[in-house]
Design a protein around this motif. Structure first.
Motif, PDB file in Angstrom:
ATOM      1  N   UNK A 191      19.973 -30.364 -43.373  1.00  0.00           N
ATOM      2  CA  UNK A 191      20.089 -28.906 -43.299  1.00  0.00           C
ATOM      3  C   UNK A 191      21.391 -28.479 -42.641  1.00  0.00           C
ATOM      4  N   UNK A 192      21.815 -29.173 -41.594  1.00  0.00           N
ATOM      5  CA  UNK A 192      23.014 -28.773 -40.862  1.00  0.00           C
ATOM      6  C   UNK A 192      24.248 -28.760 -41.774  1.00  0.00           C
ATOM      7  N   UNK A 193      24.423 -29.825 -42.528  1.00  0.00           N
ATOM      8  CA  UNK A 193      25.581 -29.882 -43.417  1.00  0.00           C
ATOM      9  C   UNK A 193      25.479 -28.861 -44.540  1.00  0.00           C
ATOM     10  N   UNK A 194      24.246 -28.610 -44.999  1.00  0.00           N
ATOM     11  CA  UNK A 194      24.056 -27.603 -46.047  1.00  0.00           C
ATOM     12  C   UNK A 194      24.456 -26.221 -45.546  1.00  0.00           C
ATOM     13  N   UNK A 195      24.087 -25.896 -44.304  1.00  0.00           N
ATOM     14  CA  UNK A 195      24.455 -24.600 -43.735  1.00  0.00           C
ATOM     15  C   UNK A 195      25.967 -24.497 -43.533  1.00  0.00           C
ATOM     16  N   UNK A 196      26.586 -25.597 -43.131  1.00  0.00           N
ATOM     17  CA  UNK A 196      28.048 -25.589 -42.975  1.00  0.00           C
ATOM     18  C   UNK A 196      28.722 -25.321 -44.314  1.00  0.00           C
ATOM     19  N   UNK A 197      28.182 -25.924 -45.369  1.00  0.00           N
ATOM     20  CA  UNK A 197      28.743 -25.693 -46.696  1.00  0.00           C
ATOM     21  C   UNK A 197      28.615 -24.232 -47.123  1.00  0.00           C
ATOM     22  N   UNK A 224      22.129 -14.240 -47.948  1.00  0.00           N
ATOM     23  CA  UNK A 224      20.666 -14.377 -48.084  1.00  0.00           C
ATOM     24  C   UNK A 224      20.266 -15.846 -48.157  1.00  0.00           C
ATOM     25  N   UNK A 225      21.056 -16.655 -48.853  1.00  0.00           N
ATOM     26  CA  UNK A 225      20.747 -18.082 -48.956  1.00  0.00           C
ATOM     27  C   UNK A 225      20.871 -18.758 -47.590  1.00  0.00           C
ATOM     28  N   UNK A 226      21.912 -18.393 -46.845  1.00  0.00           N
ATOM     29  CA  UNK A 226      22.091 -18.968 -45.502  1.00  0.00           C
ATOM     30  C   UNK A 226      20.894 -18.613 -44.615  1.00  0.00           C
ATOM     31  N   UNK A 227      20.480 -17.357 -44.646  1.00  0.00           N
ATOM     32  CA  UNK A 227      19.343 -16.913 -43.829  1.00  0.00           C
ATOM     33  C   UNK A 227      18.053 -17.615 -44.265  1.00  0.00           C
ATOM     34  N   UNK A 228      17.879 -17.748 -45.563  1.00  0.00           N
ATOM     35  CA  UNK A 228      16.684 -18.391 -46.112  1.00  0.00           C
ATOM     36  C   UNK A 228      16.562 -19.841 -45.634  1.00  0.00           C
ATOM     37  N   UNK A 229      17.652 -20.579 -45.736  1.00  0.00           N
ATOM     38  CA  UNK A 229      17.638 -21.985 -45.324  1.00  0.00           C
ATOM     39  C   UNK A 229      17.505 -22.095 -43.808  1.00  0.00           C
ATOM     40  N   UNK A 235      10.888 -26.702 -42.162  1.00  0.00           N
ATOM     41  CA  UNK A 235       9.982 -27.167 -43.221  1.00  0.00           C
ATOM     42  C   UNK A 235      10.769 -27.679 -44.423  1.00  0.00           C
ATOM     43  N   UNK A 236      12.015 -28.093 -44.179  1.00  0.00           N
ATOM     44  CA  UNK A 236      12.818 -28.727 -45.240  1.00  0.00           C
ATOM     45  C   UNK A 236      12.833 -30.232 -44.981  1.00  0.00           C
ATOM     46  N   UNK A 237      12.118 -31.013 -45.770  1.00  0.00           N
ATOM     47  CA  UNK A 237      12.045 -32.466 -45.554  1.00  0.00           C
ATOM     48  C   UNK A 237      13.126 -33.188 -46.355  1.00  0.00           C
ATOM     49  N   UNK A 238      13.049 -34.480 -46.393  1.00  0.00           N
ATOM     50  CA  UNK A 238      13.885 -35.289 -47.287  1.00  0.00           C
ATOM     51  C   UNK A 238      13.181 -35.319 -48.641  1.00  0.00           C
ATOM     52  N   UNK A 239      13.584 -34.400 -49.521  1.00  0.00           N
ATOM     53  CA  UNK A 239      12.913 -34.291 -50.818  1.00  0.00           C
ATOM     54  C   UNK A 239      13.076 -35.561 -51.647  1.00  0.00           C
TER      55      UNK A 239
END
Length: 323
Positions: A191-197, A224-229, A235-239
């Motif tokens: 999640x951290x790297x996704x938010x940085x992106x 909105x996507x940043x806030x959503x994530x 509750x974001x696992x390793x899918x």
């Protein structure tokens, strides 16, 4: 009504509507007497027999045209619970009307043989209005943000990125690559790297020199996507890992449930308008039909009821009430 409920053509619409409301009110009255918590002591749950395979509960929302406010819609919540060993059951309600949503779900899981020490996975779109229903519900529960809803939001952003490529190929290419990288970070639970992106994408597009006519809308969607994530990071696992082990990562199966329960008459085909109370009552009886529970309820309520197995031929000789 015969497209929704097992009724014959000899009853007029008003009769069916009145009986449907009567049945739904009785179902709700029975539900009010049931608990919305697990019985017993947590110390004793470990001593219970070995539970069955993990259970999955998918919850999603659909929108229905509001009869009393014709310019707007209201949300109905629909869900399905199942496991490899237990047949699926559905539930549905209008959240502003239902006073016992947790009791409804608890009663359904109990009827499916759910034990207090059994693992259960809740999948949802992460909406705030579902948190109270899900969290603190079962001690062995796991909560997962639906991958389907993540990919839907990323697909919208990718469409904007294609538009940027047409006006500014260099920035558009970087934006597309960064969004693709974001997708894979989320797929692996990073999640951290996704938010940085997503922050990088925002900085890239927050430039007045970028000649893209939908730039403000793109920035809004990125925010909105940043806030959503960010709001659903817990509750974001390793899918990818879940997928490799054959675990459910998407509520796509709930989409078919929404079509079963509400789509034909309530939403997609005929665009009927509903009151919130009327839609809620219909959902109770409709899910009972889909779960094959309505007959047993009538047998319990009316011991003299004779039910012809042919759809629509259900009457109580003593009351004349159509089932």
């Amino acid at each position: 009504m015969k497209d929704i409920l097992p009724v014959g053509e000899r009853y007029n619409a008003s009769t069916i509507r009145n009986h449907l409301c009567h049945v739904a009110k009785r179902q709700e009255a029975e539900l009010a007497e049931k608990p919305d918590y697990l019985s017993g002591c947590p110390r004793d749950w470990a001593a219970l027999p070995k539970p069955g395979k993990p259970m999955v509960v998918g919850i999603d929302g659909g929108y229905v045209r509001n009869r009393n406010d014709k310019k707007n819609h209201f949300e109905v919540i629909v869900g399905k619970s199942y496991s490899d060993e237990v047949p699926a059951k559905r539930f549905g309600f209008v959240q502003k009307i239902d006073e016992h949503p947790r009791k409804k779900l608890m009663a359904q899981l109990t009827s499916q043989g759910m034990q207090a020490n059994q693992q259960i996975t809740f999948l949802s779109d992460g909406a705030d209005n579902l948190r109270e229903l899900q969290f603190s519900f079962y001690p062995e529960s796991r909560h997962v943000l639906d991958w389907f809803h993540i990919t839907m939001r990323l697909t919208v952003l990718n469409q904007y990125a294609k538009g940027v490529e047409k006006s500014d190929p260099a920035i558009g290419a970087v934006l597309s690559d960064t969004l693709e990288s974001t997708k894979w970070y989320l797929w692996h639970g990073n999640v951290e790297n996704a938010l940085e992106n997503l922050e990088e994408c925002t900085l890239l597009c927050d430039d007045n020199e970028l000649n893209y006519f939908n730039r403000k809308k793109l920035l809004t969607h990125l925010d909105e996507m940043y806030t959503y994530i960010s709001n659903n990071r817990m509750i974001i696992p390793n899918y990818g890992e879940m997928y490799r082990y054959g675990e459910t990562i998407s509520t796509a199966f709930v989409e078919s449930t929404i079509n079963e329960v509400v789509a034909k008459r309530m939403v997609k085909k005929q665009q009927m308008q509903w009151s919130q109370q009327g839609a809620h009552y219909l959902l109770q009886t409709r899910t009972s039909v889909l779960n094959d529970e309505l007959k047993e309820q009538f047998r319990r309520w009316y011991p003299g009821l004779k039910i012809d197995e042919h759809i629509g031929e259900k009457t109580d000789e003593s009351t004349g009430l159509a089932a």
